[in-house]
Design a protein around this motif. Structure first.
Motif, mmCIF file in Angstrom:
data_model
loop_
_atom_site.group_PDB
_atom_site.id
_atom_site.type_symbol
_atom_site.label_atom_id
_atom_site.label_comp_id
_atom_site.label_asym_id
_atom_site.label_seq_id
_atom_site.Cartn_x
_atom_site.Cartn_y
_atom_site.Cartn_z
ATOM 1 N N ILE A 127 62.525 41.950 47.471
ATOM 2 C CA ILE A 127 61.069 42.059 47.268
ATOM 3 C C ILE A 127 60.331 41.639 48.537
ATOM 4 O O ILE A 127 59.400 42.308 48.984
ATOM 5 C CB ILE A 127 60.623 41.213 46.056
ATOM 6 C CG1 ILE A 127 61.192 41.805 44.756
ATOM 7 C CG2 ILE A 127 59.093 41.124 45.999
ATOM 8 C CD1 ILE A 127 61.064 40.881 43.555
ATOM 9 N N GLU A 128 60.747 40.527 49.139
ATOM 10 C CA GLU A 128 60.111 40.070 50.388
ATOM 11 C C GLU A 128 60.290 41.099 51.491
ATOM 12 O O GLU A 128 59.368 41.360 52.262
ATOM 13 C CB GLU A 128 60.690 38.718 50.812
ATOM 14 C CG GLU A 128 60.189 37.558 49.986
ATOM 15 C CD GLU A 128 58.675 37.401 50.053
ATOM 16 O OE1 GLU A 128 58.102 37.450 51.169
ATOM 17 O OE2 GLU A 128 58.055 37.235 48.992
ATOM 18 N N TRP A 129 61.483 41.686 51.577
ATOM 19 C CA TRP A 129 61.755 42.697 52.599
ATOM 20 C C TRP A 129 60.812 43.892 52.442
ATOM 21 O O TRP A 129 60.406 44.505 53.441
ATOM 22 C CB TRP A 129 63.215 43.166 52.523
ATOM 23 C CG TRP A 129 63.484 44.295 53.448
ATOM 24 C CD1 TRP A 129 63.853 44.214 54.756
ATOM 25 C CD2 TRP A 129 63.352 45.692 53.156
ATOM 26 N NE1 TRP A 129 63.965 45.480 55.296
ATOM 27 C CE2 TRP A 129 63.660 46.405 54.325
ATOM 28 C CE3 TRP A 129 63.004 46.411 52.015
ATOM 29 C CZ2 TRP A 129 63.624 47.792 54.390
ATOM 30 C CZ3 TRP A 129 62.969 47.798 52.079
ATOM 31 C CH2 TRP A 129 63.286 48.470 53.260
ATOM 32 N N CYS A 130 60.455 44.231 51.210
ATOM 33 C CA CYS A 130 59.586 45.391 50.960
ATOM 34 C C CYS A 130 58.264 45.295 51.712
ATOM 35 O O CYS A 130 57.675 46.322 52.064
ATOM 36 C CB CYS A 130 59.327 45.563 49.462
ATOM 37 S SG CYS A 130 60.746 46.195 48.553
ATOM 38 N N TRP A 131 57.778 44.101 51.969
ATOM 39 C CA TRP A 131 56.533 43.940 52.723
ATOM 40 C C TRP A 131 56.700 44.377 54.179
ATOM 41 O O TRP A 131 55.740 44.761 54.824
ATOM 42 C CB TRP A 131 56.032 42.499 52.651
ATOM 43 C CG TRP A 131 55.381 42.201 51.346
ATOM 44 C CD1 TRP A 131 55.909 41.516 50.287
ATOM 45 C CD2 TRP A 131 54.065 42.592 50.939
ATOM 46 N NE1 TRP A 131 55.008 41.473 49.250
ATOM 47 C CE2 TRP A 131 53.867 42.114 49.626
ATOM 48 C CE3 TRP A 131 53.036 43.315 51.548
ATOM 49 C CZ2 TRP A 131 52.687 42.333 48.922
ATOM 50 C CZ3 TRP A 131 51.860 43.525 50.850
ATOM 51 C CH2 TRP A 131 51.695 43.026 49.556
#
Length: 91
Positions: A57-61
């Motif tokens: 989820i963090e990588w998606c940013w």
């Protein structure tokens, strides 16, 4: 196990976002899929350990190098289907 449906909005199609998401998910041991949606966003179904899914989820940013992410929406997914790997699908 954590299972979420992620919608990533912004400039995320035509910039290798799905391929990079595939690589990141496999690196983290997350299973599920990534697909382009008709509205220009990308959808990711991610299942795996809580820390691994949270890292995805963090990588998606950040996304792929050419991406410009404006929004990442996350909702818990309660389906029972189990994915054994992570793949790119067509919407």
């Amino acid at each position: 196990m954590k299972r979420v449906l992620i919608r990533v909005k912004g400039k995320v199609q035509g910039v290798c976002f799905r391929r990079c998401a595939l690589e990141k998910a496999r690196e983290l041991g997350v299973t599920g899929y990534v697909t382009n949606l008709d509205d220009g966003s990308v959808e990711i179904l991610a299942q795996g350990s809580f820390p691994a899914v949270d890292q995805l989820i963090e990588w998606c940013w950040l996304g792929s190098p050419g991406a410009n992410v404006s929004q990442v929406l996350v909702e818990e997914d309660v389906e029972n289907e189990i994915y054994l790997d992570f793949s790119i699908t067509q919407s």
